[in-house]
Write a protein that holds these residues in place. Structure first.
Motif, short mmCIF file in Angstrom:
data_model
loop_
_atom_site.label_atom_id
_atom_site.label_comp_id
_atom_site.label_asym_id
_atom_site.label_seq_id
_atom_site.Cartn_x
_atom_site.Cartn_y
_atom_site.Cartn_z
N ASP A 1 -8.67 -0.87 1.98
CA ASP A 1 -7.25 -0.54 2.04
C ASP A 1 -6.46 -1.27 0.95
O ASP A 1 -5.60 -0.70 0.28
CB ASP A 1 -6.69 -0.89 3.42
N ARG A 2 -6.78 -2.54 0.74
CA ARG A 2 -6.09 -3.36 -0.25
C ARG A 2 -6.25 -2.81 -1.67
O ARG A 2 -5.33 -2.86 -2.48
CB ARG A 2 -6.63 -4.80 -0.17
N TYR A 3 -7.42 -2.25 -1.97
CA TYR A 3 -7.70 -1.79 -3.33
C TYR A 3 -7.77 -0.27 -3.47
O TYR A 3 -8.04 0.23 -4.55
CB TYR A 3 -9.00 -2.42 -3.84
#
Length: 131
Positions: free
Chosen positions: A63-65
């Motif tokens: 999700d972060r990347y």
């Protein structure tokens, strides 16, 4: 306090090592990833390899990347060309090198090397003995 510098793979486990290191050691308040970073993965166009299936850290990492949460991937630091890997690591530590201490250590090692060469030379001559 100077952060702990680290080199590691770019994946959910590698990223968590930084948090874990600070939590477990108590020596540093933070870490700084020298490589492998997301920007380096993109800049060097490094190939992804299959990530660890079932790693509970993967969904948040994905999700972060912006990765597909159904397809874990990772990038190995060893995918960098050896010369570039060396250049990046040396550039990261260069600001912290005390040049005077380094020069004294290099001179000391050279003196030790010469003494060893001299010793080995005498040893070979002594073992040959008279003909």
């Amino acid at each position: 306090m100077t952060p702990q510098r680290m080199v590691g793979d770019f994946d959910c486990s590698g990223e968590d090592i930084e948090r874990d290191w600070v939590a477990r050691t108590g020596c540093w308040s933070r870490t700084e990833r020298v490589l492998l970073t997301y920007d380096q993965v993109r800049a060097y166009e490094l190939p992804a390899t299959k990530g660890k299936q079932g790693d509970p850290r993967w969904p948040a990492f994905a999700d972060r990347y912006g990765f597909d949460p159904r397809r874990p991937v990772q990038w190995e630091v060893e995918a960098l060309e050896p010369a570039e890997l060396q250049r990046l690591v040396l550039a990261a530590v260069d600001p912290y090198i005390d040049r005077d201490v380094l020069a004294r250590q290099v001179a000391r090692e050279e003196a030790q090397r010469r003494a060893l060469e001299e010793f080995v030379g005498r040893w070979g001559a002594a073992s040959e003995g008279p003909s």
